[in-house]
Design a protein around this motif. Sequence first.
Motif, PDB file in Angstrom:
ATOM      1  N   PRO A   1      33.426  37.030  35.709  1.00  0.00           N
ATOM      2  CA  PRO A   1      33.124  37.141  37.152  1.00  0.00           C
ATOM      3  C   PRO A   1      34.372  37.022  38.042  1.00  0.00           C
ATOM      4  N   ILE A   2      34.257  37.549  39.249  1.00  0.00           N
ATOM      5  CA  ILE A   2      35.379  37.565  40.202  1.00  0.00           C
ATOM      6  C   ILE A   2      35.745  36.139  40.621  1.00  0.00           C
ATOM      7  N   VAL A   3      37.044  35.842  40.646  1.00  0.00           N
ATOM      8  CA  VAL A   3      37.524  34.551  41.145  1.00  0.00           C
ATOM      9  C   VAL A   3      38.043  34.766  42.565  1.00  0.00           C
TER      10      VAL A   3
ATOM     11  N   GLN B   1      34.746  49.578  38.037  1.00  0.00           N
ATOM     12  CA  GLN B   1      34.851  50.950  37.502  1.00  0.00           C
ATOM     13  C   GLN B   1      35.686  50.936  36.215  1.00  0.00           C
ATOM     14  N   GLN B   2      36.720  50.093  36.226  1.00  0.00           N
ATOM     15  CA  GLN B   2      37.563  49.946  35.032  1.00  0.00           C
ATOM     16  C   GLN B   2      36.716  49.497  33.845  1.00  0.00           C
ATOM     17  N   ILE B   3      35.830  48.514  34.077  1.00  0.00           N
ATOM     18  CA  ILE B   3      34.997  48.013  32.986  1.00  0.00           C
ATOM     19  C   ILE B   3      34.064  49.117  32.480  1.00  0.00           C
TER      20      ILE B   3
ATOM     21  N   LEU C   1      50.729  36.510  37.586  1.00  0.00           N
ATOM     22  CA  LEU C   1      49.455  35.871  37.236  1.00  0.00           C
ATOM     23  C   LEU C   1      48.942  34.917  38.311  1.00  0.00           C
ATOM     24  N   HIS C   2      47.626  34.936  38.518  1.00  0.00           N
ATOM     25  CA  HIS C   2      46.956  34.034  39.458  1.00  0.00           C
ATOM     26  C   HIS C   2      45.694  33.486  38.788  1.00  0.00           C
ATOM     27  N   ASN C   3      44.894  32.745  39.570  1.00  0.00           N
ATOM     28  CA  ASN C   3      43.724  32.093  38.965  1.00  0.00           C
ATOM     29  C   ASN C   3      42.665  33.071  38.459  1.00  0.00           C
ATOM     30  N   GLY C   4      42.686  34.302  38.953  1.00  0.00           N
ATOM     31  CA  GLY C   4      41.775  35.326  38.407  1.00  0.00           C
ATOM     32  C   GLY C   4      42.145  35.595  36.956  1.00  0.00           C
ATOM     33  N   HIS C   5      43.437  35.793  36.707  1.00  0.00           N
ATOM     34  CA  HIS C   5      43.890  36.031  35.332  1.00  0.00           C
ATOM     35  C   HIS C   5      43.621  34.816  34.442  1.00  0.00           C
ATOM     36  N   THR C   6      43.910  33.622  34.997  1.00  0.00           N
ATOM     37  CA  THR C   6      43.804  32.439  34.136  1.00  0.00           C
ATOM     38  C   THR C   6      42.338  32.126  33.786  1.00  0.00           C
ATOM     39  N   GLU C   7      41.406  32.608  34.632  1.00  0.00           N
ATOM     40  CA  GLU C   7      39.991  32.481  34.270  1.00  0.00           C
ATOM     41  C   GLU C   7      39.708  33.316  33.010  1.00  0.00           C
ATOM     42  N   LEU C   8      40.332  34.475  32.930  1.00  0.00           N
ATOM     43  CA  LEU C   8      40.203  35.310  31.727  1.00  0.00           C
ATOM     44  C   LEU C   8      40.810  34.585  30.520  1.00  0.00           C
ATOM     45  N   PHE C   9      41.944  33.922  30.754  1.00  0.00           N
ATOM     46  CA  PHE C   9      42.576  33.162  29.655  1.00  0.00           C
ATOM     47  C   PHE C   9      41.611  32.077  29.149  1.00  0.00           C
TER      48      PHE C   9
ATOM     49  N   PRO D   1      44.517  41.809  28.762  1.00  0.00           N
ATOM     50  CA  PRO D   1      45.529  42.728  29.305  1.00  0.00           C
ATOM     51  C   PRO D   1      45.752  42.467  30.795  1.00  0.00           C
ATOM     52  N   THR D   2      47.025  42.339  31.198  1.00  0.00           N
ATOM     53  CA  THR D   2      47.352  42.120  32.613  1.00  0.00           C
ATOM     54  C   THR D   2      48.613  42.906  32.978  1.00  0.00           C
ATOM     55  N   MET D   3      48.843  42.950  34.290  1.00  0.00           N
ATOM     56  CA  MET D   3      50.106  43.511  34.765  1.00  0.00           C
ATOM     57  C   MET D   3      51.005  42.398  35.314  1.00  0.00           C
ATOM     58  N   GLY D   4      50.660  41.159  34.987  1.00  0.00           N
ATOM     59  CA  GLY D   4      51.508  40.033  35.380  1.00  0.00           C
ATOM     60  C   GLY D   4      51.296  39.591  36.808  1.00  0.00           C
TER      61      GLY D   4
ATOM     62  N   ALA E   1      38.297  41.600  23.968  1.00  0.00           N
ATOM     63  CA  ALA E   1      39.247  41.824  25.069  1.00  0.00           C
ATOM     64  C   ALA E   1      38.538  41.468  26.367  1.00  0.00           C
ATOM     65  N   TYR E   2      39.284  40.864  27.293  1.00  0.00           N
ATOM     66  CA  TYR E   2      38.696  40.264  28.502  1.00  0.00           C
ATOM     67  C   TYR E   2      39.119  41.027  29.758  1.00  0.00           C
ATOM     68  N   PHE E   3      38.123  41.346  30.604  1.00  0.00           N
ATOM     69  CA  PHE E   3      38.390  42.101  31.831  1.00  0.00           C
ATOM     70  C   PHE E   3      37.599  41.488  32.988  1.00  0.00           C
ATOM     71  N   GLY E   4      38.151  41.597  34.203  1.00  0.00           N
ATOM     72  CA  GLY E   4      37.502  41.012  35.379  1.00  0.00           C
ATOM     73  C   GLY E   4      36.516  41.977  36.039  1.00  0.00           C
TER      74      GLY E   4
HETATM   75  P1  AMP Z   1      45.728  43.169  36.727  1.00  0.00           P
HETATM   76  O1  AMP Z   1      46.881  42.310  36.339  1.00  0.00           O
HETATM   77  O2  AMP Z   1      45.543  43.294  38.205  1.00  0.00           O
HETATM   78  O3  AMP Z   1      45.710  44.490  36.005  1.00  0.00           O
HETATM   79  O4  AMP Z   1      44.435  42.414  36.223  1.00  0.00           O
HETATM   80  C1  AMP Z   1      44.277  42.045  34.866  1.00  0.00           C
HETATM   81  C2  AMP Z   1      42.842  41.650  34.630  1.00  0.00           C
HETATM   82  O5  AMP Z   1      42.527  40.529  35.444  1.00  0.00           O
HETATM   83  C3  AMP Z   1      41.842  42.768  34.983  1.00  0.00           C
HETATM   84  O6  AMP Z   1      40.832  42.799  33.996  1.00  0.00           O
HETATM   85  C4  AMP Z   1      41.298  42.319  36.308  1.00  0.00           C
HETATM   86  O7  AMP Z   1      39.978  42.772  36.547  1.00  0.00           O
HETATM   87  C5  AMP Z   1      41.325  40.803  36.145  1.00  0.00           C
HETATM   88  N1  AMP Z   1      41.356  40.158  37.452  1.00  0.00           N
HETATM   89  C6  AMP Z   1      42.278  40.351  38.430  1.00  0.00           C
HETATM   90  N2  AMP Z   1      41.949  39.636  39.534  1.00  0.00           N
HETATM   91  C7  AMP Z   1      40.792  38.977  39.237  1.00  0.00           C
HETATM   92  C8  AMP Z   1      39.937  38.084  39.964  1.00  0.00           C
HETATM   93  N3  AMP Z   1      40.202  37.724  41.213  1.00  0.00           N
HETATM   94  N4  AMP Z   1      38.839  37.631  39.343  1.00  0.00           N
HETATM   95  C9  AMP Z   1      38.554  37.992  38.073  1.00  0.00           C
HETATM   96  N5  AMP Z   1      39.306  38.831  37.333  1.00  0.00           N
HETATM   97  C10 AMP Z   1      40.416  39.320  37.911  1.00  0.00           C
END
Ligand code: AMP
Length: 323
Positions: A205-207, A183-185, A33-41, A28-31, A175-178
């Motif tokens: 993990p955080i990117v 707190q969201q997790i 997209l950056h490398n944080g999202h693509t790590e989840l992908f 789930p994302t809000m679009g 389902a994948y979350f960052g």
């Molecule tokens: P968002 O589009 O901001 O709602 O984020 C969608 C998902 O991507 C959420 O689960 C975020 O925690 C994760 N996410 C956003 N930024 C990062 C990041 N820098 N590293 C890892 N996960 C991230």
Amino acid sequence: MQIINTITDMHAWTAQARVQGHTVGLVPTMGCLHNGHTELFKEARKNNSRVVASIFVNPLQFRQDAYEKYPRRLDADIQIAESFGLDAVFAPSTAEMYPHAPSTDWLFTLHDDPSYPRHQTKFVSHHIGQDNATNYIRVPSRLVMKMDGQKHPWHFDGVATVVNQLFNIINPHRAYFGQKDIQQIAILQAMNDWNESTIDLVEVPIVRDTDGLALSSRLVLLNDAERSIVIEVTKRIAQHATVSSANTQANTQANTQHAQALIKDLQSDIQSIQTHENTLVIDSIECVNPATLEPVDAIEDATILFVAYLINGIRLTETRPFA
Ligand code: AMP
């Protein structure tokens, strides 16, 4: 890659994937997209034979001005999703996700409505709308009146509501979350337990960028001066987390880091970064247990340092594990 805009088509896609014996991963994302999202992908791609990303800027978790300001670039996002080998993107409209809502403006008023109360310890699902079409989730106070939630608990009600709805529509295996949004997790994991859901929540993990900033869609809102300040704030937070980490390892009474002392030091350290041209306001600094979100007195290896702050009105958060 399929681009799906309606709940009916999304249902059909996921049902077909399951009938064909596939495992379905949802990101789930809000679009924007950056490398944080693509790590989840990438993580989702490893363990599921079908991967779908949702792209939906959820009005329920915003105030109107922040909702309007939120960056959107669906066409570029679709290209990114495709280049990471996703099977589908679910990009519904607000009317599709909240069919009962007379307008998007009405959604911004929902969290103030006293007919949808919150419970201290339990999740509550309120049926709302003309035909009770949506379950509006109130997250228990024990989880929401902490950290980032204290100032705007309704934000997490919006997150829980939309994720619950996405889970009902897509019914993924995982389902994948960052971990950026700790707190969201914790809240979504608790909601999953409450729902007795079999969906596996996977933490990623955080990117970070090369300058240390945790990648975030909000970073595009910063000008160069603001970004330099944010880099400095992030550095100071990292330094404090590292010093404390060394001290916890030393494990002597004299070196025991007390959370309150660290918070005070960090607060004045961050405030010293303030310039005349840019306003830096600290919203909260906390040392918490990642599962319960309870503040801790003494810092231990698993403790999380969490900071929320505003740079010229743009709200950012920073999450650092001490270990
Ligand atoms: P968002 O589009 O901001 O709602 O984020 C969608 C998902 O991507 C959420 O689960 C975020 O925690 C994760 N996410 C956003 N930024 C990062 C990041 N820098 N590293 C890892 N996960 C991230």
